[in-house]
Design a protein around this motif. Structure first.
Motif, PDB file in Angstrom:
ATOM      1  N   ASN A   1      14.459   1.928  -0.165  1.00 54.69           N
ATOM      2  CA  ASN A   1      13.191   2.627   0.025  1.00 54.69           C
ATOM      3  C   ASN A   1      12.466   2.035   1.237  1.00 54.69           C
ATOM      4  O   ASN A   1      11.549   1.239   1.086  1.00 54.69           O
ATOM      5  N   PRO A   2      12.907   2.409   2.441  1.00 58.30           N
ATOM      6  CA  PRO A   2      12.440   1.698   3.631  1.00 58.30           C
ATOM      7  C   PRO A   2      11.063   2.171   4.110  1.00 58.30           C
ATOM      8  O   PRO A   2      10.726   3.346   4.002  1.00 58.30           O
ATOM      9  N   LEU A   3      10.298   1.201   4.637  1.00 61.44           N
ATOM     10  CA  LEU A   3       9.054   1.514   5.333  1.00 61.44           C
ATOM     11  C   LEU A   3       9.373   1.615   6.828  1.00 61.44           C
ATOM     12  O   LEU A   3      10.037   0.745   7.370  1.00 61.44           O
ATOM     13  N   LEU A   4       8.927   2.718   7.440  1.00 61.28           N
ATOM     14  CA  LEU A   4       9.041   2.807   8.900  1.00 61.28           C
ATOM     15  C   LEU A   4       7.636   2.739   9.483  1.00 61.28           C
ATOM     16  O   LEU A   4       6.671   3.103   8.809  1.00 61.28           O
ATOM     17  N   VAL A   5       7.539   2.273  10.705  1.00 59.18           N
ATOM     18  CA  VAL A   5       6.216   2.172  11.322  1.00 59.18           C
ATOM     19  C   VAL A   5       6.238   2.729  12.742  1.00 59.18           C
ATOM     20  O   VAL A   5       7.297   2.880  13.352  1.00 59.18           O
ATOM     21  N   SER A   6       5.027   3.027  13.230  1.00 60.00           N
ATOM     22  CA  SER A   6       4.897   3.313  14.657  1.00 60.00           C
ATOM     23  C   SER A   6       4.241   2.111  15.304  1.00 60.00           C
ATOM     24  O   SER A   6       3.454   1.413  14.672  1.00 60.00           O
ATOM     25  N   VAL A   7       4.599   1.849  16.546  1.00 59.49           N
ATOM     26  CA  VAL A   7       4.003   0.761  17.299  1.00 59.49           C
ATOM     27  C   VAL A   7       3.294   1.403  18.486  1.00 59.49           C
ATOM     28  O   VAL A   7       3.930   2.042  19.319  1.00 59.49           O
TER      29      VAL A   7
ATOM     30  N   SER B   1       0.814  -1.208   0.000  1.00 61.01           N
ATOM     31  CA  SER B   1       0.000   0.000   0.000  1.00 61.01           C
ATOM     32  C   SER B   1       0.849   1.259   0.000  1.00 61.01           C
ATOM     33  O   SER B   1       0.529   2.250  -0.650  1.00 61.01           O
ATOM     34  N   MET B   2       1.965   1.235   0.743  1.00 61.35           N
ATOM     35  CA  MET B   2       2.784   2.441   0.874  1.00 61.35           C
ATOM     36  C   MET B   2       3.868   2.511  -0.194  1.00 61.35           C
ATOM     37  O   MET B   2       4.578   3.518  -0.305  1.00 61.35           O
ATOM     38  N   GLY B   3       4.059   1.426  -0.938  1.00 59.85           N
ATOM     39  CA  GLY B   3       5.074   1.426  -1.989  1.00 59.85           C
ATOM     40  C   GLY B   3       6.501   1.465  -1.463  1.00 59.85           C
ATOM     41  O   GLY B   3       7.381   2.074  -2.077  1.00 59.85           O
TER      42      GLY B   3
ATOM     43  N   VAL C   1       6.069   3.768  20.246  1.00 60.93           N
ATOM     44  CA  VAL C   1       7.402   3.902  19.643  1.00 60.93           C
ATOM     45  C   VAL C   1       7.223   4.336  18.191  1.00 60.93           C
ATOM     46  O   VAL C   1       6.501   3.694  17.428  1.00 60.93           O
ATOM     47  N   LEU C   2       7.855   5.446  17.821  1.00 59.68           N
ATOM     48  CA  LEU C   2       7.759   5.950  16.446  1.00 59.68           C
ATOM     49  C   LEU C   2       9.028   5.592  15.671  1.00 59.68           C
ATOM     50  O   LEU C   2      10.070   5.309  16.265  1.00 59.68           O
ATOM     51  N   ASN C   3       8.933   5.630  14.339  1.00 58.12           N
ATOM     52  CA  ASN C   3      10.078   5.514  13.426  1.00 58.12           C
ATOM     53  C   ASN C   3      10.773   4.168  13.486  1.00 58.12           C
ATOM     54  O   ASN C   3      11.973   4.052  13.244  1.00 58.12           O
ATOM     55  N   LEU C   4      10.017   3.133  13.832  1.00 57.84           N
ATOM     56  CA  LEU C   4      10.647   1.826  13.965  1.00 57.84           C
ATOM     57  C   LEU C   4      10.961   1.237  12.593  1.00 57.84           C
ATOM     58  O   LEU C   4      10.178   1.394  11.655  1.00 57.84           O
ATOM     59  N   GLY C   5      12.118   0.565  12.544  1.00 51.07           N
ATOM     60  CA  GLY C   5      12.571   0.017  11.270  1.00 51.07           C
ATOM     61  C   GLY C   5      13.868   0.673  10.808  1.00 51.07           C
ATOM     62  O   GLY C   5      14.445   0.286   9.805  1.00 51.07           O
ATOM     63  N   LEU C   6      14.312   1.657  11.573  1.00 49.97           N
ATOM     64  CA  LEU C   6      15.557   2.329  11.190  1.00 49.97           C
ATOM     65  C   LEU C   6      16.773   1.572  11.709  1.00 49.97           C
ATOM     66  O   LEU C   6      16.774   1.063  12.822  1.00 49.97           O
ATOM     67  N   ASN C   7      17.803   1.513  10.858  1.00 50.18           N
ATOM     68  CA  ASN C   7      19.140   1.093  11.268  1.00 50.18           C
ATOM     69  C   ASN C   7      20.111   1.795  10.322  1.00 50.18           C
ATOM     70  O   ASN C   7      19.668   2.613   9.499  1.00 50.18           O
ATOM     71  N   ASP C   8      21.386   1.499  10.407  1.00 49.89           N
ATOM     72  CA  ASP C   8      22.351   2.247   9.592  1.00 49.89           C
ATOM     73  C   ASP C   8      22.088   2.082   8.092  1.00 49.89           C
ATOM     74  O   ASP C   8      22.314   2.995   7.304  1.00 49.89           O
ATOM     75  N   GLU C   9      21.561   0.896   7.703  1.00 52.65           N
ATOM     76  CA  GLU C   9      21.284   0.637   6.279  1.00 52.65           C
ATOM     77  C   GLU C   9      20.037   1.407   5.814  1.00 52.65           C
ATOM     78  O   GLU C   9      20.087   2.156   4.832  1.00 52.65           O
ATOM     79  N   THR C  10      18.929   1.206   6.552  1.00 44.86           N
ATOM     80  CA  THR C  10      17.686   1.844   6.110  1.00 44.86           C
ATOM     81  C   THR C  10      17.793   3.358   6.218  1.00 44.86           C
ATOM     82  O   THR C  10      17.127   4.090   5.492  1.00 44.86           O
TER      83      THR C  10
ATOM     84  N   GLY D   1      18.714   4.630   3.046  1.00 46.42           N
ATOM     85  CA  GLY D   1      17.545   4.631   2.170  1.00 46.42           C
ATOM     86  C   GLY D   1      16.666   5.847   2.415  1.00 46.42           C
ATOM     87  O   GLY D   1      16.175   6.480   1.476  1.00 46.42           O
ATOM     88  N   LEU D   2      16.490   6.182   3.687  1.00 49.49           N
ATOM     89  CA  LEU D   2      15.635   7.320   4.037  1.00 49.49           C
ATOM     90  C   LEU D   2      16.236   8.619   3.485  1.00 49.49           C
ATOM     91  O   LEU D   2      15.515   9.477   2.961  1.00 49.49           O
ATOM     92  N   ILE D   3      17.572   8.729   3.607  1.00 50.20           N
ATOM     93  CA  ILE D   3      18.246   9.927   3.072  1.00 50.20           C
ATOM     94  C   ILE D   3      18.074   9.975   1.554  1.00 50.20           C
ATOM     95  O   ILE D   3      17.712  10.998   0.969  1.00 50.20           O
ATOM     96  N   ASN D   4      18.282   8.848   0.954  1.00 50.86           N
ATOM     97  CA  ASN D   4      18.182   8.735  -0.504  1.00 50.86           C
ATOM     98  C   ASN D   4      16.787   9.104  -0.995  1.00 50.86           C
ATOM     99  O   ASN D   4      16.612   9.827  -1.973  1.00 50.86           O
TER     100      ASN D   4
END
Ligand code: ADP
Ligand code: MG
Ligand code: MG
Length: 870
Positions: free
Chosen positions: A88-94, A78-80, A109-118, A121-124
Motif C-alpha cells: 500500500n504505497p504512498l507516492l508524493v510530489s516534490v 494521515s494518508m493510511g 516531480v510527480l508520483n515519486l516513490g514508484l519502483n517495480d515493487e511499489t 502495490g499501486l496495482i493491488n
C-alpha cells in the motif's frame, strides 16, 4: 533550527503569512489546510534550508533530512499508506515554490516513490493496471528530465513512436500494455543517458528530487525570470512534499486550474479549465487542450459546486482574486495550490473597484492594489473597430490589447530582430520558460496549442502583452520559418496583427485606435484625487494634447512649450525671417506675422482647459535650432526670402555655439531680444482677453525659463507686467494672471529666497536641473550612463527617476528658501520626472503642490500621487 513545516488533516504548522520562509506555494497550502479546505497532507522544507544548502556547497543542512523522515511518517499516518511499501504505497510530489510566484520556472516531480515493487502495490490497491503504468511512465519522464537533465523530448519521441505505430493520437487512447512497454523503454533510455539504473530506492529518489528543486533556483530560466522581474537572487526556494492524489484514474477523475474571477476582464465569474483523466502537468504544458469548467458542472455537478464554494471561501479570506489548482480523484476534490492571481490592468481595476463595492476592501487598499505603471496597459491602442481587416484564424483571447508586427518563429529571432528595432510577433506551437526573453521583446505572442492557462497565456498576461493561444487552425513549420492557414502562407518577416481581446489573427497591419476606458477606471481616478494631496497637471503644447489631458483628469497645464508651435512649415518661415533680421524694425515686422499664429494656439488651449490654470513658457531653445541644416534647405530658404545663401550661412555660423545647453537661450534670449518675449506675452494676453470678453474664464501663468539670477527675472517680469497691463487696458478687461519662473539651474535653486520675491510660482525643470546639478549632458550620457547602471555605480538613470540624494536635495533647498520669502509661492515640477511614480513620491515628500507630465501619463501620475500619500 526547524527546517520542515507539516500540514494535514485540517491543521498546519505554518500560515499564509509565512511566504518568506515557506514560499508562496507552501504558505498557500498551509493556509488552505487551516481553513478546513481539502488538501492532501504534506510538508514544506523552508527557503532557509535552501539557502544553507548553497552555503554548504550543495549539502543538506544538519538535521534537515531527519526532519524530512519524521514528517514523512506523519504523512503516512494521515494518508493510511507507507512510502516505499510494496502493498500500500504512498507516492508524493516534490514541488518547488519561492516567495514570488514564478510560473513554470521551477520544476515539479510527480508520483515519486514508484519502483517495480511499489508499482505492484499501486496495482493491488487500485485494481487499475493502466493507471498504475501510466503513473509510472510519467514519473520516469519527470524524474529523468528534471532531476537528471535528460532531454524531455527523448521520452516524448518514444511515446509518439508508439502512438504512431498504434495509429492513435492521444495518450488517453493507450492501454496498460502500451504503458508497460513504454516503462521498459524509458528505463533503458535512463540507463543509456546516465550510465546508471533508474534509482529504485524511494528515499534515494526523494533526496535527489529535493536537491533538484533547490538546484533549479539557479537554473538559467529562473535566473532570467528574476532578472526580468527584479527579484533578488538570494531568497532561495522552498520545497513542498505533498501526498499524491490522482487525476488520471479514469473519467471521474481529472485535474484543473482556474481563477476565482476572470483574469482578463475582472468579471466576477469563476473562470477555470479542466482535463478529465489527466495529471496536472498535462494542463499546464498545453499538450491537450483543456475543457471549459462548465463541462465539469455537467459531468460532476457536486464537485463543481464544492469547488465554487471553496473559491468563495478563499476570496472572502484573502480578500483578493486568487488562482487555484485542483485535482479530482474518483469524484473527490483536492486543492493543490492557491495564490493571489495575476491579472491584466483592466481586470485589476475592475476587481479592486468591485471589491470595494462588495465591502471586502476599502478604497485605500483598492488604490494600493494597482501599480501606477500598470495603467499604461489600458492606455494602449486597440484595433480600430471600423477598419476592414482580413481575419485568417481565431484562437483563444489570452491577454487583451492589439499587436502589430513581423512574424518570427523563435525566441532567439525575436530578440535579434527586436534589437535591430523591428516590431515582432512571436509565433510558436507552444511557449516554454526558455522563451521568456523573446516574449518580453515581442509586441505580441501567438501559439497554436494550449489553453487560457497555458504558459504563454499566463506569462503574456503577467507582462501585459497581447497574446492569442490555442489557435489550432495554423500549421507552424518552425524550421522552415512559415505557417499556413487554409491556403494562406505567412512567412518570417510578414506582418500580422493580433487581437488579444477577441483572439483574432489578422493578415497585415491593422489600424489602431485608443479604446474607450471602462467605468471603473474613472472611479479609480476619482478616488485617487480624493486621497492625494499632490495635484496632477499635464505638459501640452496643442489644443489636442490639452483635450487628452483634460479627459484623463489633469487639473491644469503645467508646461506649454511655445517653441513647438513654430515648427509648422508656414510658421517656421516667419520665424526664420525673424532670426535673419538685421534690425529691430525688421524683427518686429517678422514677429507681427508670427503673433496671430501664437494667439490662435493659445485661444485653442485656453478653451480646452475651461478655466484651469495654463502655464506657458516663453521661448527657451537657442535660435540656431530653428535654422535650416542642409544645403538644400538653405537653398529653398534663400529663394523664398530673397536673401543670399551666403548671408544665411554666415548667420548660421554666427549663431553656432560650443555648448548650446548653457548658451544663448531661455531668458537670455528675452533679455537680448525683448521684442520676442513682448510679442509672446501680447499673444497670450490678447487670447485671454478675447475669451474673457466672451465670459470664458482663463488663468494664464507666464513662465520665464532658465533664470539663474534674480535680476534676470526682475527684468523679464517688468517687461511681462508692462505688456500685460497694456493689453488689458486696450481690451478693458482684467485677467487673473501670474508670472513665475522655472528652477532649472543650480544658482537659481540656491538663491531661491531672492528669486521667490519676484516670482509667484516655481516650476522645477528637472531635465535641465539634472543636467546642471549633475554636470551631465543628457544628449551625451548614452555613451557611459548605461555602463554606470549595469555596473551599479548608480542605481537608476537620473533622467528617468529624480536623483533624490543630489538633485533632489537642491530642490528641497529651493522649496524651503522660496517659501521662506514668499508664503504664497506655488510649486510644481514639469520635467519628464513628473510622470515617474518614484519621482512623484519624492515631490509629495518635499511638499510640492503639483506635478506635470505628458497627457497619457496623467492617470499614472494621479494614482502615484495617491500612493505617495497612502
Ligand atoms: P507549478 O508551480 O509549475 O504550478 P506545481 O508544484 O503546482 O507546479 O505542480 C504542477 C501541477 O502538478 C499541479 O497543478 C497539480 O496539478 C500537480 N500536482 C502537484 N502536486 C500534486 C499532488 N500531490 N497530487 C496530484 N497532483 C499534483
Ligand atoms: Mg502550480
Ligand atoms: Mg529647461
Amino acid at each position: 533550527k526547524k527546517y520542515v513545516y507539516y500540514f494535514g488533516d485540517g491543521k498546519a504548522e505554518g500560515t499564509g503569512q509565512m511566504k518568506d520562509l515557506l514560499g508562496g506555494k507552501g504558505a498557500g497550502l498551509a493556509e488552505m489546510t487551516n481553513l478546513g479546505i481539502p488538501v492532501p497532507s504534506g510538508f514544506t522544507i523552508t527557503t532557509e534550508a535552501c539557502r544553507e544548502y548553497f552555503k554548504l556547497g550543495k549539502k543538506f543542512p544538519k538535521g534537515m533530512w531527519e526532519e524530512v523522515l519524521k514528517n514523512l511518517k506523519k504523512v503516512e499516518k494521515s494518508m493510511g499508506c507507507k512510502f516505499g511499501d510494496a502493498k500500500n504505497p504512498l507516492l508524493v510530489s516534490v514541488r518547488s515554490g519561492a516567495k514570488f510566484s514564478m510560473p513554470g520556472m521551477m520544476d515539479t516531480v510527480l508520483n515519486l516513490g514508484l519502483n517495480d515493487e511499489t508499482l505492484k502495490g499501486l496495482i493491488n490497491k487500485t485494481k487499475n493496471e493502466r493507471f498504475a503504468y501510466d503513473t509510472y511512465r510519467r514519473f520516469i519522464t519527470m524524474f529523468g528530465s528534471i532531476v537528471t537533465d535528460i532531454d524531455r523530448k527523448k521520452f516524448e519521441d518514444l511515446l509518439d513512436d508508439l502512438k504512431e505505430k498504434k495509429g492513435v493520437k492521444l495518450d488517453t487512447e493507450l492501454d496498460a500494455e502500451d504503458f508497460k512497454s513504454i516503462v521498459e523503454k524509458y528505463k533503458e533510455l535512463y540507463k543509456k543517458e546516465t550510465g546508471k539504473d533508474f534509482p529504485s530506492d524511494p528515499y534515494e529518489q526523494l533526496k535527489m528530487a529535493i536537491k533538484a528543486v533547490f538546484d533549479s533556483w539557479y537554473g538559467d530560466r529562473a535566473v532570467t525570470y528574476r532578472r526580468l522581474h527584479g527579484i533578488p537572487d538570494d531568497l532561495g526556494t522552498a520545497c513542498n512534499i505533498v501526498a499524491m492524489v490522482f487525476g488520471n484514474m479514469g473519467e471521474n477523475s481529472g485535474t484543473g486550474v482556474g481563477f476565482t474571477r476572470d483574469p482578463s476582464t475582472g468579471e466576477k465569474k469563476f473562470f477555470a479549465e479542466f482535463l478529465p483523466n489527466a495529471q496536472g502537468e498535462d494542463v499546464v504544458a498545453g499538450i491537450r487542450t483543456p475543457l471549459k469548467i462548465e463541462e465539469l458542472k455537467k459531468r460532476m455537478p457536486k464537485v463543481y459546486s464544492q469547488l465554487e464554494k471553496i473559491c468563495n471561501k478563499l476570496e472572502r479570506h484573502y480578500k483578493d482574486m486568487l488562482d487555484i489548482e485542483f485535482t479530482i480523484q474518483e469524484g473527490k476534490l483536492y486543492m493543490l495550490q492557491t495564490r493571489v492571481g495575476k491579472r491584466t490592468a483592466r481586470a485589476a481595476i475592475k476587481i479592486a473597484v468591485d471589491m470595494v463595492k462588495e465591502k471586502l476592501i476599502d478604497k485605500k487598499t483598492a488604490l494600493l492594489r494597482i501599480e501606477p505603471e500598470q495603467l499604461n496597459q489600458l492606455l494602449h491602442p486597440t484595433i480600430d473597430p471600423k477598419a476592414e481587416v482580413k481575419v485568417i484564424a481565431k484562437g483563444l483571447p489570452a491577454s487583451p490589447g492589439a499587436a502589430v508586427g513581423k512574424v518570427v518563429f523563435s525566441a532567439q529571432d525575436a530578440e535579434e530582430w527586436a534589437n535591430k528595432g523591428e516590431k515582432v510577433i512571436l509565433v510558436r506551437n507552444e511557449t516554454s520558460p526558455e522563451d521568456i526573453g523573446g516574449m518580453a521583446v515581442a509586441q505580441g505572442i501567438l501559439t497554436a496549442r494550449g489553453g487560457m492557462t497555458s504558459h504563454a497565456a499566463v506569462v503574456g498576461r503577467g507582462m501585459g502583452k497581447c497574446c492569442v493561444v490555442g489557435c489550432g487552425a495554423i500549421n507552424i513549420h518552425e524550421d522552415e520559418k512559415y505557417f499556413t492557414v487554409g491556403d494562406i502562407t505567412v512567412r518570417e518577416g510578414d506582418f500580422i496583427t493580433l487581437n488579444g481581446t477577441t483572439g483574432e489573427v489578422i493578415l497585415g497591419q491593422a489600424p489602431l485606435v485608443m479604446p474607450a476606458l471602462p467605468e471603473e477606471f474613472y472611479i479609480l481616478m476619482k478616488w485617487s484625487e480624493e486621497l492625494s494631496k499632490l495635484k496632477v497637471r499635464a505638459n501640452a503644447d496643442t489644443p489636442k494634447d490639452a483635450r487628452v489631458a483634460r479627459e484623463f483628469g489633469a487639473v491644469g497645464i503645467g508646461l506649454c512649450r511655445t517653441e513647438h508651435m513654430f515648427f509648422d512649415p508656414e510658421r517656421i518661415k516667419a520665424f526664420r525671417e525673424m532670426i535673419l533680421s538685421d534690425s529691430i524694425e525688421q524683427r518686429r515686422k517678422a514677429l507681427e506675422k508670427i503673433k496671430p499664429y501664437q494667439k490662435e494656439d493659445f485661444i485653442g488651449i485656453f478653451k480646452e482647459m475651461k478655466g484651469l490654470p495654463v502655464t506657458i513658457r516663453l521661448l527657451d531653445p537657442p535660435l540656431h535650432e530653428f535654422l535650416p541644416k542642409t544645403e538644400e534647405e538653405i537653398e529653398v530658404l534663400s529663394k523664398e526670402m530673397g536673401v543670399s545663401t551666403k548671408k544665411i550661412k554666415a548667420k548660421i555660423k554666427a549663431l553656432e555655439e560650443f555648448n548650446p545647453m548653457l548658451g544663448h537661450r531661455g531668458c537670455r534670449l528675452g533679455i537680448t531680444y525683448p521684442e520676442i518675449y513682448e510679442m509672446q506675452v501680447r499673444a497670450i494676453m490678447e487670447a485671454a482677453c478675447e475669451l474673457a470678453k466672451k465670459k470664458i474664464k482663463v488663468i494664464p501663468e507666464i513662465m520665464i525659463p532658465l533664470v539663474a539670477h534674480v535680476n534676470e527675472l526682475k527684468m523679464m517680469k517688468d517687461l511681462t507686467v508692462r505688456t500685460a497691463e497694456d493689453v488689458m487696458k486696450q481690451y478693458k478687461v482684467k485677467i487673473d494672471y501670474k508670472v513665475g519662473t522655472m528652477i532649472e539651474l543650480a544658482r537659481a535653486a540656491i538663491t531661491a529666497d531672492q528669486i521667490a520675491q519676484e516670482a509667484e510660482f516655481f516650476s522645477f525643470g528637472t531635465n535641465d536641473l539634472t543636467q546642471s546639478v549633475y554636470g551631465l549632458s543628457r544628449d551625451d550620457a548614452g555613451k557611459f550612463l548605461p555602463f554606470y547602471i549595469e555596473h551599479k555605480l548608480i542605481e537608476e538613470d537620473p533622467f528617468i527617476s529624480i536623483d533624490t540624494e543630489g538633485v533632489g536635495q537642491i530642490m528641497e533647498i529651493a522649496v524651503k528658501k522660496g517659501r521662506k520669502t514668499n508664503k504664497n509661492l506655488k510649486l510644481g515640477i514639469c520635467g519628464e520626472h513628473g510622470g515617474d511614480p518614484k519621482s512623484i513620491e519624492f515631490c509629495h515628500k518635499i511638499g510640492l503642490d503639483y506635478v506635470s507630465c505628458s497627457p497619457y501619463r496623467v492617470p499614472i501620475a494621479k494614482l502615484a500621487a495617491a500612493h505617495a500619500k497612502l
